[in-house]
Motif scaffolding. Structure first.
Motif, mmCIF file in Angstrom:
data_model
loop_
_atom_site.group_PDB
_atom_site.id
_atom_site.type_symbol
_atom_site.label_atom_id
_atom_site.label_comp_id
_atom_site.label_asym_id
_atom_site.label_seq_id
_atom_site.Cartn_x
_atom_site.Cartn_y
_atom_site.Cartn_z
ATOM 1 N N LEU B 37 43.515 43.912 33.260
ATOM 2 C CA LEU B 37 44.147 42.639 33.631
ATOM 3 C C LEU B 37 43.221 41.720 34.429
ATOM 4 O O LEU B 37 43.084 40.533 34.075
ATOM 5 N N PRO B 38 42.561 42.230 35.487
ATOM 6 C CA PRO B 38 41.626 41.335 36.199
ATOM 7 C C PRO B 38 40.502 40.826 35.294
ATOM 8 O O PRO B 38 40.070 39.672 35.412
ATOM 9 N N VAL B 39 40.050 41.691 34.372
ATOM 10 C CA VAL B 39 38.964 41.279 33.456
ATOM 11 C C VAL B 39 39.453 40.159 32.538
ATOM 12 O O VAL B 39 38.788 39.121 32.380
ATOM 13 N N LEU B 40 40.667 40.351 31.966
ATOM 14 C CA LEU B 40 41.218 39.315 31.084
ATOM 15 C C LEU B 40 41.463 38.024 31.869
ATOM 16 O O LEU B 40 41.222 36.916 31.367
ATOM 17 N N GLY B 41 41.915 38.179 33.119
ATOM 18 C CA GLY B 41 42.134 37.007 33.975
ATOM 19 C C GLY B 41 40.822 36.266 34.235
ATOM 20 O O GLY B 41 40.760 35.033 34.190
ATOM 21 N N ALA B 44 39.794 34.346 31.235
ATOM 22 C CA ALA B 44 40.548 33.092 31.111
ATOM 23 C C ALA B 44 39.986 32.059 32.074
ATOM 24 O O ALA B 44 39.839 30.875 31.730
ATOM 25 N N ALA B 45 39.642 32.518 33.291
ATOM 26 C CA ALA B 45 39.120 31.575 34.298
ATOM 27 C C ALA B 45 37.763 31.026 33.864
ATOM 28 O O ALA B 45 37.475 29.840 34.049
ATOM 29 N N LEU B 46 36.937 31.910 33.259
ATOM 30 C CA LEU B 46 35.597 31.463 32.817
ATOM 31 C C LEU B 46 35.685 30.342 31.792
ATOM 32 O O LEU B 46 34.839 29.449 31.756
ATOM 33 N N LEU B 47 36.740 30.396 30.969
ATOM 34 C CA LEU B 47 36.896 29.369 29.926
ATOM 35 C C LEU B 47 36.997 27.967 30.533
ATOM 36 O O LEU B 47 36.652 26.982 29.870
ATOM 37 N N GLY B 48 37.435 27.903 31.764
ATOM 38 C CA GLY B 48 37.577 26.597 32.417
ATOM 39 C C GLY B 48 36.332 26.178 33.174
ATOM 40 O O GLY B 48 36.320 25.110 33.800
ATOM 41 N N LEU B 213 26.970 43.182 41.881
ATOM 42 C CA LEU B 213 27.990 44.221 41.690
ATOM 43 C C LEU B 213 29.375 43.644 41.412
ATOM 44 O O LEU B 213 30.395 44.185 41.837
ATOM 45 N N GLU B 214 29.383 42.512 40.697
ATOM 46 C CA GLU B 214 30.655 41.892 40.280
ATOM 47 C C GLU B 214 31.058 42.508 38.938
ATOM 48 O O GLU B 214 30.786 41.960 37.873
ATOM 49 N N MET B 215 31.714 43.686 39.031
ATOM 50 C CA MET B 215 32.006 44.412 37.795
ATOM 51 C C MET B 215 33.013 43.684 36.906
ATOM 52 O O MET B 215 32.957 43.778 35.678
ATOM 53 N N VAL B 216 33.942 42.981 37.536
ATOM 54 C CA VAL B 216 34.925 42.235 36.731
ATOM 55 C C VAL B 216 34.189 41.167 35.912
ATOM 56 O O VAL B 216 34.447 40.984 34.718
#
Lengths: 190, 250
Positions: B37-41, B44-48, B213-216
């Protein structure tokens, strides 16, 4: 076309020795003889596909040779008309269709070879030879796969289209020789 | 209507996401394995974000440029090898060496010669070149001998022989190389960007995510690499099917 004292063979197998033949324009010869005696090889020599080991061969037309091979050798990725246009790029569609109609192929111009029956493909190979219209016509078992009606039709077509040409044909049956009005020759056994 | 493919399409990725979620819960440490869920979130945020589109644009542009250069030169060299066999014999060991060399070796060597942003062009070019050369050469060598004889007897022009005999023989091999090569070029190009820390690229974003170390972030960018890879392959298949119907290669 003149073949003078031709010797030809493959390693371990001689096919022609000191063979001479004169084929003037307007004459048709039928090469007959048992299987493996060198009939197809003789046509290949006359087409320039093989070089004689000795002797000379003259008269291969500069525009190329109208040849019906033992196999149809149609380009599978091209339609019937495109196959004809390949050897005669300056001919119009109408002129090429006029070659197909007498062979009973008026409707097949836009078909691909894979969609044709064996007999139809054979007639396309004959039409292609006529599309080039060379002064030398070589026919290797041209009537294979044709029924008697189409055999007569194809023979009449070839006689008309190549009336003034030098014609050499490998034929299996005496009646085919008569259909083409050919003089029979044999390859002398070695 | 066959519902099984639809169910499969919907449930199988869902099942994998559940497995991923389960594994993340089991590990219990986002630094090692973030949950979906955090990865998918984050995706989605990167798209913006502008930098996302900039990075994707730069990476795609450079890798596709290298790919196209590799295809063009590979085809040219294959034709040269067919016309002049000693050229083929000369090129064969070089092509074999390029195919066998790890991407990392090329990146390290190329870093000495090239600027970081141009490196992925070079790497994707190198991935595609031997593949296209080899496949196209095989296709040309497999041209129908009987048709070539027919072409000789009928005195066909070199252009006509190319169109009627060589092109149909080489095309399925070339198309197959294009499909496989694009995937190779994309993955190797991104790897090159990571190692070269190419500015404004997907590889650079991966590198930054790893060092901080930003794994998400790392998973989100990897997700986009996979999605773009699938999109590129499907796009290529659709394009080839449109240009060469029935000959898309296998």
């Amino acid at each position: 076309m003149e073949l003078s004292h031709i010797t030809f063979g493959y390693p371990g197998r001689m096919l022609l020795r000191d063979f001479s033949l004169s084929l003037p324009p307007g004459e048709t010869i039928a090469v007959i003889g048992p299987s493996g005696c060198g009939k197809t090889t003789l046509l290949r020599l006359m087409a320039g596909l093989e070089m004689p080991l000795s002797g000379s061969l003259t008269g291969i037309p500069p525009e190329g040779v109208s040849m019906v091979f033992q196999e149809n050798r149609l380009v599978p990725s091209l339609t019937v008309l495109e196959n004809l246009a390949l050897v005669s790029p300056r001919s119009s569609r109408k002129a090429l269709l006029a070659l197909l109609a007498p062979l009973g192929l008026a409707e097949e111009g836009d078909c691909y070879p894979a969609a044709l029956s064996g007999g139809m493909a054979r007639r396309v190979a004959i039409a292609r030879a006529a599309a080039l219209g060379s002064s030398l016509l070589l026919l290797d078992e041209p009537f294979t796969g044709l029924d008697p009606e189409n055999r007569e039709r194809a023979a009449a077509f070839l006689r008309e289209r190549f009336a003034g040409a030098a014609v050499a044909a490998v034929l299996h049956h005496r009646e085919e020789t008569e259909l083409l009005g050919a003089r029979s020759i044999t390859i002398p056994p070695l | 209507m066959d519902t099984l493919p639809i169910l499969r399409r919907a449930w199988i990725p869902g099942l994998w996401l559940l497995l991923w979620q389960g594994a993340a819960l089991l590990v219990g440490e986002e630094l090692l394995l973030p949950a979906p869920l955090p990865v998918l979130g984050r995706m989605a945020a990167l798209l913006g974000e502008g930098r996302f589109w900039l990075a994707c644009g730069h990476s795609l542009g450079r890798i596709l440029l290298g790919f196209l250069l590799g295809v063009a030169l590979g085809c040219l060299l294959a034709v040269l090898s067919a016309c002049f066999p000693p050229a083929g014999a000369f090129l064969a060991p070089a092509m074999a060496a390029v195919k066998a060399t790890p991407v990392a070796s090329f990146v390290i060597l190329a870093l000495v010669w090239l600027r970081g942003e141009n490196l992925s062009i070079f790497i994707s070019f190198l991935m595609v070149l031997p593949l296209v050369w080899q496949n196209t050469s095989q296709g040309i060598a497999g041209a129908d001998r009987q048709l070539l004889e027919m072409a000789r007897v009928y005195r066909l022009s070199p252009q006509a022989v190319l169109r009627a005999v060589y092109l149909p023989a080489a095309l399925p091999h070339l198309l197959s190389a294009l499909r496989v090569g694009l995937g190779f070029a994309w993955k190797a190009g991104i790897a090159g960007e990571v190692l070269a820390i190419a500015p404004s690229s997907i590889g650079r974003q991966l590198h930054d995510a790893k060092t901080s170390l930003e794994m998400v972030d790392l998973f989100a960018w990897t997700g986009f690499i996979i999605l773009l890879s699938v999109a590129l392959e499907r796009g290529m298949v659709a394009l080839l099917a449109r240009i060469f119907p029935g000959k898309e290669g296998s």
